[in-house]
Design a protein around this motif. Structure first.
Motif, short mmCIF file in Angstrom:
data_model
loop_
_atom_site.label_atom_id
_atom_site.label_comp_id
_atom_site.label_asym_id
_atom_site.label_seq_id
_atom_site.Cartn_x
_atom_site.Cartn_y
_atom_site.Cartn_z
N GLN A 456 -92.77 -66.12 26.99
CA GLN A 456 -94.16 -66.87 27.82
C GLN A 456 -93.79 -66.28 29.57
OE1 GLN A 456 -96.02 -70.90 27.39
NE2 GLN A 456 -94.68 -70.90 25.79
N ASP A 457 -94.83 -65.82 30.28
CA ASP A 457 -94.49 -65.53 31.71
C ASP A 457 -93.93 -66.14 32.11
OD1 ASP A 457 -96.43 -63.10 30.55
OD2 ASP A 457 -98.36 -64.02 31.36
N PHE A 458 -93.66 -67.75 31.97
CA PHE A 458 -92.40 -68.14 32.88
C PHE A 458 -91.58 -67.39 32.85
CE2 PHE A 458 -94.00 -71.25 29.15
CZ PHE A 458 -92.37 -71.78 29.01
N ASN A 459 -90.75 -66.66 31.40
CA ASN A 459 -90.41 -66.80 31.12
C ASN A 459 -89.11 -65.96 32.05
OD1 ASN A 459 -89.91 -67.38 27.54
ND2 ASN A 459 -89.00 -68.75 28.65
N LEU A 460 -90.10 -64.75 33.13
CA LEU A 460 -89.44 -64.38 33.54
C LEU A 460 -88.10 -64.50 34.37
CD1 LEU A 460 -92.66 -62.77 35.38
CD2 LEU A 460 -91.08 -61.61 33.72
N LEU A 461 -88.07 -66.45 34.62
CA LEU A 461 -86.80 -67.14 35.32
C LEU A 461 -86.48 -68.06 34.81
CD1 LEU A 461 -88.76 -67.61 39.03
CD2 LEU A 461 -86.77 -65.90 38.44
N PHE A 462 -85.23 -68.42 35.01
CA PHE A 462 -84.55 -69.78 34.22
C PHE A 462 -84.82 -70.61 34.23
CE2 PHE A 462 -81.93 -65.91 32.82
CZ PHE A 462 -82.06 -65.78 32.00
N PRO A 463 -84.48 -71.76 33.86
CA PRO A 463 -84.97 -72.95 34.29
C PRO A 463 -83.82 -73.56 35.61
CG PRO A 463 -84.14 -73.31 32.60
CD PRO A 463 -83.99 -71.58 32.40
N ILE A 464 -84.55 -73.98 36.07
CA ILE A 464 -83.42 -75.58 37.07
C ILE A 464 -82.42 -76.22 36.52
CG2 ILE A 464 -83.50 -76.29 39.09
CD1 ILE A 464 -83.95 -73.64 39.96
N PRO A 465 -81.41 -76.16 36.30
CA PRO A 465 -80.17 -76.73 35.64
C PRO A 465 -80.88 -78.25 36.12
CG PRO A 465 -79.19 -75.42 36.67
CD PRO A 465 -79.98 -74.88 37.46
N GLN A 466 -81.33 -79.58 34.86
CA GLN A 466 -82.03 -80.21 34.81
C GLN A 466 -81.01 -81.19 35.73
OE1 GLN A 466 -84.94 -81.46 34.11
NE2 GLN A 466 -84.30 -83.37 35.09
N ASP A 470 -81.48 -84.37 38.92
CA ASP A 470 -80.82 -85.10 38.79
C ASP A 470 -80.65 -85.57 40.42
OD1 ASP A 470 -82.43 -85.22 36.16
OD2 ASP A 470 -80.36 -85.28 35.29
N LYS A 471 -79.55 -84.66 40.41
CA LYS A 471 -79.12 -85.48 41.87
C LYS A 471 -79.98 -85.12 43.13
CE LYS A 471 -75.70 -82.08 40.66
NZ LYS A 471 -74.13 -81.52 40.35
N ASN A 472 -81.14 -84.62 42.87
CA ASN A 472 -81.90 -84.13 44.29
C ASN A 472 -83.44 -84.20 44.18
OD1 ASN A 472 -83.09 -82.59 46.91
ND2 ASN A 472 -81.96 -80.81 46.29
N GLN A 473 -83.69 -85.22 44.99
CA GLN A 473 -85.06 -85.18 44.37
C GLN A 473 -85.65 -84.35 44.96
OE1 GLN A 473 -86.17 -88.74 45.72
NE2 GLN A 473 -84.92 -88.20 48.34
N ASN A 474 -85.79 -83.71 45.77
CA ASN A 474 -86.52 -82.66 46.50
C ASN A 474 -86.46 -81.92 45.85
OD1 ASN A 474 -86.53 -83.89 49.14
ND2 ASN A 474 -84.57 -83.25 50.02
N LEU A 475 -85.71 -81.04 44.15
CA LEU A 475 -86.03 -80.07 44.31
C LEU A 475 -86.60 -79.98 42.90
CD1 LEU A 475 -84.01 -77.22 44.04
CD2 LEU A 475 -82.59 -78.30 42.57
N MET A 476 -87.68 -79.14 43.54
CA MET A 476 -89.13 -79.01 42.00
C MET A 476 -88.44 -78.00 40.81
SD MET A 476 -90.88 -81.23 42.94
CE MET A 476 -92.09 -80.81 42.00
N GLN A 477 -88.73 -78.32 39.62
CA GLN A 477 -88.45 -77.78 38.16
C GLN A 477 -89.48 -76.25 38.42
OE1 GLN A 477 -86.70 -75.80 36.31
NE2 GLN A 477 -85.93 -77.63 35.54
N ASN A 478 -88.35 -75.29 37.82
CA ASN A 478 -90.14 -74.04 37.63
C ASN A 478 -90.95 -74.05 37.18
OD1 ASN A 478 -88.28 -71.65 39.29
ND2 ASN A 478 -87.33 -71.71 37.65
N ASP A 479 -91.75 -73.32 37.14
CA ASP A 479 -93.09 -72.95 36.00
C ASP A 479 -92.95 -73.20 34.79
OD1 ASP A 479 -94.94 -74.48 37.81
OD2 ASP A 479 -95.77 -71.71 38.26
N GLY A 480 -93.73 -74.41 33.80
CA GLY A 480 -93.36 -73.94 32.23
C GLY A 480 -92.22 -74.50 31.38
N TYR A 481 -91.17 -74.90 32.56
CA TYR A 481 -89.96 -75.66 31.87
C TYR A 481 -89.88 -77.98 31.72
CZ TYR A 481 -88.50 -71.68 31.55
OH TYR A 481 -87.59 -70.25 31.34
#
Length: 481
Positions: A456-466, A470-481
């Motif tokens: 899918q289109d969001f697979n142009l990027l990989f997901p930010i490691p969970q 978990d360690k950084n509440q400011n860090l938002m996940q890439n779309d689609g994951y």
């Protein structure tokens, strides 16, 4: 001399503190090692920089991890067998869990290098040493920091832009914007290109052409065609690099030709396998029962295989076909012909001094051929089919033993773009550039779907490691994951 032959294991410094209580004798502290009293000599400055190189360049399984991410997601490579298949198959199948260990590894490795670069950039200017060397050390560290952000941006998109060593999990910044990331890398590469030398005595150290080269690739991948074309030309005009033409095209990757000036930036591995450092690629690619020319070598159960549809794009006279293994004689003396989707890339030729799974083959991050084809592509985007683009393409084709093509063969910009994309695939297979090339040409998702993958289109990027989220509440996940 290779860079890795002079880099030794870095000392681990600990700050010793004395714990006291009301009933205990108070002890006198005679010395404490820390940033204020350790980084005070030219040797300390070099040790800091060597630490940045160690984290930024090669490690023993770079080929396995880099190719899994950047070619098993494309129309070139698959992996079958061995324990690593549990990790490689989800990547190949576009089923990317946010907990995948490879994403954790890349994120962590790049940020460790960035941290070390930040320490070097902060501490070295305060050291009393030769001013010219001090300036160059800081420039090399700034390049390596930008290089690691280039890698992070390619895999994950905009990430937290950390430019100080004084940070912790609890105060990490939000993800940067795309504009902030690109501006930062642009400024860093441009600045150090004016400081770094064109050549270095120790092969593997960064140069101004490496800075201009990655700046070219940054512009190209972000479709800033004019700046990509101009920066590539700036590098070409320096006259430092050329194409390898002193034998079969595949001989460029023989150990005897490491250090050839077609290589702009590499992860250099030592010729001495006793160091424990080396490229493990061939142990992943060799088919069952393959007899290495220079034993003892390890043949892993993992099987890195080339898709037959990729082999089909090569013409018979293309010297780059010689990089592939189509048949071999096994240990029982029987001829084994590799079948459908079972060809192996032996681009990295066997190291006679290799032991076990360790070989001294360098890993190429950037070659001069890439710069030529990058300018050809950018000019085509700006002008449509043009003679200079054709000349640049023909430089690479002639080096591979192929006939030249003519501008009249390409009626449109799209037709020449498709040709360039195919030339890049043939030239840079097994180097981990295919994913970003397909993304730039808007074919990454459609090619995956054509292979039956649920891309899918969001697979142009990989997901930010969970684990990082978990360690950084400011860090938002890439779309689609």
């Amino acid at each position: 001399m290779k860079m890795t032959q002079i880099i030794k294991t870095l000392s681990i410094l600990s700050i010793m503190t004395l714990i006291s209580c009301s009933d205990a004798l108070e002890e006198e502290t005679f010395s404490v090692l820390g940033p204020t009293n350790f980084y005070n000599s030219a040797e300390d400055a070099e040790a800091l920089l060597n630490g940045v190189y160690t984290a930024s360049q090669g490690y023993r399984d770079i080929s396995r991890d880099y190719l899994t991410i950047n070619e098993m997601t494309t129309d070139i490579l698959i992996e079958r067998g061995g324990g690593i298949n549990a990790n490689t198959q989800p990547i190949e199948d576009f089923i990317w869990p946010t907990t995948h260990p490879y994403f954790d590894f890349f994120w962590g490795r790049y940020y460790v290098a960035i941290y070390r670069a930040n320490v070097t950039i902060e501490q070295v200017p305060n050291i009393d040493m030769d001013e010219e060397r001090r300036t160059q050390i800081v420039a090399e560290a700034r390049f390596l920091r930008a290089f690691n952000y280039f890698q992070l941006y390619d895999l994950f998109g905009p990430v937290p832009l950390i430019v100080t060593s004084q940070t912790a999990v609890t105060d990490r910044p939000f993800r940067s914007t795309k504009e902030e990331m690109l501006t930062f890398m642009e400024n860093e590469f441009n600045t150090v290109a004016d400081i770094l030398p064109a050549t270095q005595e120790q092969f593997g150290r960064v140069t101004n052409t490496a800075a201009l080269g990655f700046l070219t690739k940054m512009y190209l991948n972000n479709r800033d065609w004019q700046l990509a074309a101009d920066t590539a030309q700036e590098l070409i005009s320096l006259g430092v690099h050329d194409l390898f033409t002193e034998g079969n095209r595949t001989d460029l990757f023989a150990l005897a030709n490491e250090g050839d000036n077609e290589f702009i930036f590499v992860a250099p591995f030592p010729d001495n396998p006793a160091t424990g450092l080396g490229n493990t690629y061939l142990s992943h690619a060799a088919p069952p029962g393959y007899q290495f020319e220079f034993p003892p070598k390890v043949n892993f159960a993992a099987q890195f295989k080339i898709l037959s549809s990729f082999i089909d794009i090569f013409s018979e006279e293309d010297e780059r076909l010689d990089a592939f293994l189509f048949e071999y004689t096994n240990g029982e003396g029987n001829l084994v012909v590799l079948g459908e989707d079972d060809t192996r890339s032996f681009k990295y030729q066997e190291d006679p001094n290799g032991i076990g799974d360790i070989s001294g083959n360098d890993w190429p991050y950037l070659r001069y051929a890439d710069i030529l084809l990058s300018r050809a592509e950018a000019l085509n985007e700006l002008q449509g089919p043009n003679q200079e683009s054709i000349d640049l393409i023909n430089d690479v084709r002639l080096a591979a033993g192929l006939m030249a093509v003519s501008v009249v063969e390409f009626p449109s910009s799209d037709s020449l773009n498709d040709f360039i994309l195919e030339e890049r695939a043939k030239e840079f297979h097994t180097e981990g550039l295919r994913r970003q090339d397909l993304i730039r040409h808007d074919k990454f998702i459609s090619e995956a779907i054509s292979r039956g993958k649920p891309a899918q289109d969001f697979n142009l990027l990989f997901p930010i490691p969970q684990s990082e989220i978990d360690k950084n509440q400011n860090l938002m996940q890439n779309d689609g994951y």
